[in-house]
Design a protein around this motif. Structure first.
Motif, PDB file in Angstrom:
ATOM      1  N   ILE A  24       0.802  -1.312   0.028  1.00 10.03           N
ATOM      2  CA  ILE A  24      -0.104   0.104  -0.029  1.00 10.03           C
ATOM      3  C   ILE A  24       0.754   1.307  -0.110  1.00 10.03           C
ATOM      4  CG2 ILE A  24      -1.489   1.461   1.469  1.00 10.03           C
ATOM      5  CD1 ILE A  24      -2.803  -1.278   2.394  1.00 10.03           C
ATOM      6  N   ALA A  25       0.518   2.077  -0.722  1.00 14.80           N
ATOM      7  CA  ALA A  25       0.957   3.673  -0.957  1.00 14.80           C
ATOM      8  C   ALA A  25      -0.029   4.618  -0.268  1.00 14.80           C
ATOM      9  CB  ALA A  25       1.680   3.881  -2.444  1.00 14.80           C
ATOM     10  N   SER A  26       0.694   5.588   0.213  1.00 11.49           N
ATOM     11  CA  SER A  26      -0.193   6.778   0.650  1.00 11.49           C
ATOM     12  C   SER A  26       0.032   7.756  -0.632  1.00 11.49           C
ATOM     13  CB  SER A  26       0.064   7.116   2.063  1.00 11.49           C
ATOM     14  OG  SER A  26       1.602   7.406   1.869  1.00 11.49           O
ATOM     15  N   ILE A  27      -1.076   8.540  -0.624  1.00 11.72           N
ATOM     16  CA  ILE A  27      -0.996   9.664  -1.751  1.00 11.72           C
ATOM     17  C   ILE A  27       0.169  10.415  -1.928  1.00 11.72           C
ATOM     18  CG2 ILE A  27      -2.353  11.098  -0.643  1.00 11.72           C
ATOM     19  CD1 ILE A  27      -2.474   9.982  -4.351  1.00 11.72           C
ATOM     20  N   ASP A  28       0.819  10.593  -0.455  1.00 10.67           N
ATOM     21  CA  ASP A  28       1.855  11.483  -0.763  1.00 10.67           C
ATOM     22  C   ASP A  28       3.100  10.857  -1.279  1.00 10.67           C
ATOM     23  OD1 ASP A  28       1.771   9.924   2.153  1.00 10.67           O
ATOM     24  OD2 ASP A  28       3.893  10.419   1.845  1.00 10.67           O
ATOM     25  N   ARG A  29       3.124   9.640  -1.537  1.00 10.59           N
ATOM     26  CA  ARG A  29       4.459   9.184  -2.404  1.00 10.59           C
ATOM     27  C   ARG A  29       4.232   9.396  -3.711  1.00 10.59           C
ATOM     28  NH1 ARG A  29       5.229   3.874   0.438  1.00 10.59           N
ATOM     29  NH2 ARG A  29       5.573   4.531   2.442  1.00 10.59           N
ATOM     30  N   TYR A  30       3.182  10.081  -4.400  1.00 10.79           N
ATOM     31  CA  TYR A  30       3.030  10.602  -5.587  1.00 10.79           C
ATOM     32  C   TYR A  30       3.382  12.141  -5.661  1.00 10.79           C
ATOM     33  CZ  TYR A  30       1.337   6.142  -6.937  1.00 10.79           C
ATOM     34  OH  TYR A  30       1.482   4.619  -7.033  1.00 10.79           O
ATOM     35  N   GLU A  31       3.958  12.473  -4.691  1.00 10.97           N
ATOM     36  CA  GLU A  31       4.192  13.914  -4.629  1.00 10.97           C
ATOM     37  C   GLU A  31       4.909  14.498  -5.901  1.00 10.97           C
ATOM     38  OE1 GLU A  31       6.537  17.360  -1.758  1.00 10.97           O
ATOM     39  OE2 GLU A  31       6.404  15.429  -1.196  1.00 10.97           O
ATOM     40  N   HIS A  32       5.817  13.894  -6.317  1.00 14.17           N
ATOM     41  CA  HIS A  32       6.898  14.249  -7.225  1.00 14.17           C
ATOM     42  C   HIS A  32       6.250  13.588  -8.859  1.00 14.17           C
ATOM     43  CE1 HIS A  32       9.810  15.660  -4.479  1.00 14.17           C
ATOM     44  NE2 HIS A  32       9.643  14.578  -3.673  1.00 14.17           N
ATOM     45  N   ALA A  33       5.143  13.037  -8.739  1.00 11.45           N
ATOM     46  CA  ALA A  33       4.680  12.374  -9.985  1.00 11.45           C
ATOM     47  C   ALA A  33       4.224  13.458 -10.901  1.00 11.45           C
ATOM     48  CB  ALA A  33       3.619  11.373  -9.756  1.00 11.45           C
ATOM     49  N   PRO A  34       4.341  13.480 -12.389  1.00  4.87           N
ATOM     50  CA  PRO A  34       3.741  14.378 -13.319  1.00  4.87           C
ATOM     51  C   PRO A  34       2.318  14.355 -13.123  1.00  4.87           C
ATOM     52  CG  PRO A  34       5.902  13.167 -14.365  1.00  4.87           C
ATOM     53  CD  PRO A  34       5.418  12.454 -12.887  1.00  4.87           C
ATOM     54  N   ALA A  35       1.718  15.256 -13.368  1.00  6.61           N
ATOM     55  CA  ALA A  35       0.241  15.365 -13.414  1.00  6.61           C
ATOM     56  C   ALA A  35      -0.460  14.277 -14.270  1.00  6.61           C
ATOM     57  CB  ALA A  35      -0.376  16.871 -14.008  1.00  6.61           C
ATOM     58  N   ASP A  36       0.039  13.822 -15.446  1.00  5.90           N
ATOM     59  CA  ASP A  36      -0.537  13.066 -16.236  1.00  5.90           C
ATOM     60  C   ASP A  36      -0.434  11.633 -15.748  1.00  5.90           C
ATOM     61  OD1 ASP A  36       2.274  12.929 -16.929  1.00  5.90           O
ATOM     62  OD2 ASP A  36       1.879  12.525 -19.149  1.00  5.90           O
TER      63      ASP A  36
END
Length: 244
Positions: A24-36
Motif C-alpha cells: 500500500i502507498a499513501s497518496i503523498d508518495r506521488y508528490e513528485h509524479a507528473p500530473a498526467d
C-alpha cells in the motif's frame, strides 16, 4: 474501522483472492509524479493506492529461456493472470471496501496517453495513464531494476502488477531503498536478446525520500524480438555472408 485493522483486512482479502504480494502507498508518495500519471488524475479522491502482485510461473519462463516452448507462458503467466485472476481479485478488494462505504477504482492494465482535453486546469486528460511498475515501488513491494522491470524481493522480475485507487486511508508499507534488489551488475544489458537495454541508469523516478532509476529501454527493439524475430539468427547469417 480502525486504520491498522482495515489495512490488515484489505491485504487479507487480496491474498485470499489469489494475490501473491500486496502493498500500500499513501497518496503523498506521488508528490513528485507528473500530473498526467498522478493517481488523482484518474480518481480525484485517491488517498491510498493498493498494489497487488501475481507471480509468473517459473517453469513457463524456463522453457522460453531454453527455446523450447512458449505456450505455458502465454496461458498461465499472461492470459490467465491478466484476464481471469486479476479482474477477480481486484473486484473482491473493491467490493470489500465498497461495502464499508469507500469508493475504489480497479486498475487492470496500463492505459496509453490520455486523449482529449483536460477536464479542468491542471488535471490530466481523460483515460489518463499510469505505471504499475512505479505503483509497485511506491507500495513498498520492490524496486525498478536497471532494465526498467519491476523487481520484488520474493519473485524478482516474475511479477504482474495491478492496482486499486481508493479514498480509504490505509497504512503505507515501508519503501524498499534503491539497490536493495538490483545491484546494477548490467547483466540485463548483456543478456537482452533484443539489445533493447542500453546505457546507464539515466531515467529517474522520485518516490518519497528515494530516487530510483533505470537505463533507457528501446521498446521498438523489444517488441520486435518479443513477437518472434531472432536477432541471433540475423547475426549468424550476416557473419556467414561476410565470410563468403
Amino acid at each position: 474501522m480502525e486504520t491498522a485493522l482495515l489495512t490488515q483486512r484489505v491485504k487479507q482479502v487480496a491474498l485470499d483472492a489469489g494475490a501473491d504480494i500486496v502493498g500500500i502507498a499513501s497518496i503523498d508518495r506521488y508528490e513528485h509524479a507528473p500530473a498526467d500519471v498522478h493517481p488523482r488524475g484518474i480518481f480525484l479522491h485517491t488517498q491510498s493506492v493498493i498494489v497487488v502482485g501475481c507471480r509468473m510461473v517459473r517453469g513457463a519462463l524456463k522453457t522460453i529461456e531454453e527455446g523450447q516452448f512458449w505456450q505455458a507462458y502465454n496461458c498461465s503467466s499472461y492470459q490467465y493472470i491478466n484476464e481471469v485472476l486479476a479482474p477477480h481479485l481486484l473486484r473482491k478488494v473493491v467490493l470489500f471496501l465498497e461495502d464499508l462505504g469507500y469508493t475504489s477504482v480497479p486498475l487492470h492494465n496500463p492505459f496509453g496517453p490520455g486523449k482529449g482535453r483536460p477536464v479542468a486546469p491542471g488535471r490530466s486528460r481523460p483515460d489518463g495513464k499510469l505505471s504499475l511498475r512505479v505503483a509497485g515501488v511506491a507500495a513498498g513491494l520492490g524496486e525498478i531494476g536497471r532494465s526498467k522491470l519491476f523487481l520484488s524481493k520474493r519473485f524478482g522480475p516474475r511479477n504482474r502488477m495491478f492496482a486499486i485507487y481508493t479514498d480509504a486511508v490505509l497504512d503505507a508499507d515501508p519503501l524498499v531503498p534503491p539497490g536493495t534488489i538490483c545491484d546494477n551488475c548490467g547483466l540485463c544489458n548483456r543478456a537482452c536478446p533484443a539489445d533493447a537495454v542500453a546505457g546507464q541508469r539515466e531515467c529517474k523516478i522520485r518516490i518519497g525520500p528515494y530516487e530510483y532509476s533505470h537505463a533507457p529501454l528501446d521498446v521498438v527493439r523489444c517488441s520486435v524480438v518479443h513477437r518472434g524475430y531472432d536477432r541471433s539468427e540475423e547475426r549468424r547469417v550476416g557473419k556467414e555472408c561476410r565470410s563468403r
